[in-house]
Design an enzyme around this catalytic site. Structure first.
Site, mmCIF file in Angstrom:
data_model
loop_
_atom_site.group_PDB
_atom_site.id
_atom_site.type_symbol
_atom_site.label_atom_id
_atom_site.label_comp_id
_atom_site.label_asym_id
_atom_site.label_seq_id
_atom_site.Cartn_x
_atom_site.Cartn_y
_atom_site.Cartn_z
ATOM 1 C CG HIS A 173 -1.017 -7.873 0.041
ATOM 2 N ND1 HIS A 173 -1.183 -8.172 1.374
ATOM 3 C CD2 HIS A 173 -2.200 -8.180 -0.557
ATOM 4 C CE1 HIS A 173 -2.412 -8.645 1.561
ATOM 5 N NE2 HIS A 173 -3.057 -8.651 0.418
ATOM 6 C CG HIS A 195 -5.122 -7.168 -2.342
ATOM 7 N ND1 HIS A 195 -5.036 -8.524 -2.181
ATOM 8 C CD2 HIS A 195 -5.011 -6.937 -3.680
ATOM 9 C CE1 HIS A 195 -4.865 -9.094 -3.366
ATOM 10 N NE2 HIS A 195 -4.841 -8.151 -4.289
ATOM 11 C CG ASP A 254 -8.511 -6.862 2.093
ATOM 12 O OD1 ASP A 254 -7.657 -6.669 1.201
ATOM 13 O OD2 ASP A 254 -8.765 -7.998 2.546
ATOM 14 C CG HIS A 255 -4.177 -6.453 3.546
ATOM 15 N ND1 HIS A 255 -3.670 -7.300 4.503
ATOM 16 C CD2 HIS A 255 -5.118 -7.172 2.879
ATOM 17 C CE1 HIS A 255 -4.255 -8.487 4.419
ATOM 18 N NE2 HIS A 255 -5.136 -8.431 3.438
ATOM 19 C CG HIS A 270 -2.606 -12.741 -2.120
ATOM 20 N ND1 HIS A 270 -3.843 -13.305 -2.323
ATOM 21 C CD2 HIS A 270 -2.839 -11.532 -1.530
ATOM 22 C CE1 HIS A 270 -4.781 -12.473 -1.879
ATOM 23 N NE2 HIS A 270 -4.198 -11.399 -1.402
ATOM 24 C CG ASP A 323 -4.256 -11.539 2.420
ATOM 25 O OD1 ASP A 323 -4.287 -11.564 3.668
ATOM 26 O OD2 ASP A 323 -5.059 -10.874 1.735
ATOM 27 C CG HIS A 350 -8.177 -12.405 5.314
ATOM 28 N ND1 HIS A 350 -9.258 -11.572 5.147
ATOM 29 C CD2 HIS A 350 -7.223 -11.959 4.456
ATOM 30 C CE1 HIS A 350 -8.988 -10.660 4.228
ATOM 31 N NE2 HIS A 350 -7.749 -10.865 3.789
HETATM 32 ZN ZN LIG Z 1 -4.915 -9.661 -0.271
#
Ligand SMILES: [Zn+2]
Length: 257
Positions: A56, A58, A60-61, A114, A133, A171
């Protein structure tokens, strides 16, 4: 099962994972939270990066993609429904399609909730799932771009995977998830067993992931919203599972444990 995996911490509590096929040398990074830990993992394993499989959009990915792609000229595979929010995409994939890492083949599941375009990758012959996530051990992702019904349907798709599936998540949230889940299902023996295991792993400084679908089906309340006893505990006997799920998710959002 011939694939090898290598999991490592990125940022604060993100996991990076490399998936490697020894025969062909193909290696995928599942998401790319930041470049440096991925580079370190490649160096430690001696593997050469050929693909990045994005779950996805985001940051942080995906933040590590530009640097990794510049250095390794790897292929970037991303969810079709949010590909415009992922940098340097080469291939987009959607529900029911397959994507290969060398000879290793993954089926793509759209698992929105998400984010609206979130996807998960299932390598069936390798018994591996990369769920980003959407699903966490004893938890699930926050619903940021969807609704509870959408997230519940996504989780049901993942719950259909075989028990022996090794599940890699985005995570390390398991200890906090366990604290919450035990307030919901204090008498769930599978949850108690997982709680003991998680406490021992964390005390030893070890990751709680990957988990297995067998453990999650038995112990994760977010996969059990259609269980009659759990519905009763939530005061929602006879309600639609998505409603029970929504109430558990809302309780977790406000949980301060
Ligand atoms: Zn995420």
């Amino acid at each position: 099962m011939s694939a090898k995996t290598h999991q490592f911490l990125c940022l604060h509590d993100n996991y990076g994972v490399l998936l490697h096929d020894p025969g062909s040398g193909a290696t995928a990074s599942i998401d790319a939270p930041e470049a440096a830990p991925v580079e370190a993992a490649l160096k430690a394993t001696g593997w050469r990066l050929t693909d990045i499989l994005v779950t996805h959009h985001h940051n942080d990915h995906t933040a590590g993609i530009p640097e990794l792609k510049a250095r390794h000229r790897c292929r970037v595979v991303a969810p079709r429904n949010e590909a415009e929010r992922v940098p340097l995409v080469d291939l987009t994939v959607a529900e029911g399609e397959t994507v290969n890492v060398g000879p290793l083949s993954a089926r793509v599941f759209e698992t929105p909730g998400h984010t609206a375009g979130h996807i998960s990758y299932w390598f069936d012959t390798e018994h591996l799932a990369f769920v980003g996530d959407t699903l966490f051990s004893i938890g699930c992702g926050r619903i940021l771009e969807g609704n509870a019904e959408m997230m519940w349907q996504s989780l049901l798709k993942l719950r259909n995977l075989p028990d022996e599936t090794q599940v890699y998540c985005g995570h390390e949230y398991t200890a906090a998830n366990v604290r919450f889940a035990r307030t919901i299902e204090p008498d769930n023996a599978a949850l108690t067993a997982r709680a003991d295991e998680v406490a021992a792993l964390r005390a030893a400084g070890r990751p709680t992931l990957p988990t297995t679908m067998a453990v999650e089906k038995a112990a994760n309340p977010f996969l059990r919203a259609d269980d009659a006893s759990l519905a009763a505990r939530m005061g929602l006997s006879g309600s639609a599972p998505a409603q029970v799920f929504a109430k558990i998710r809302a309780a977790k959002d406000s949980f301060r444990g």
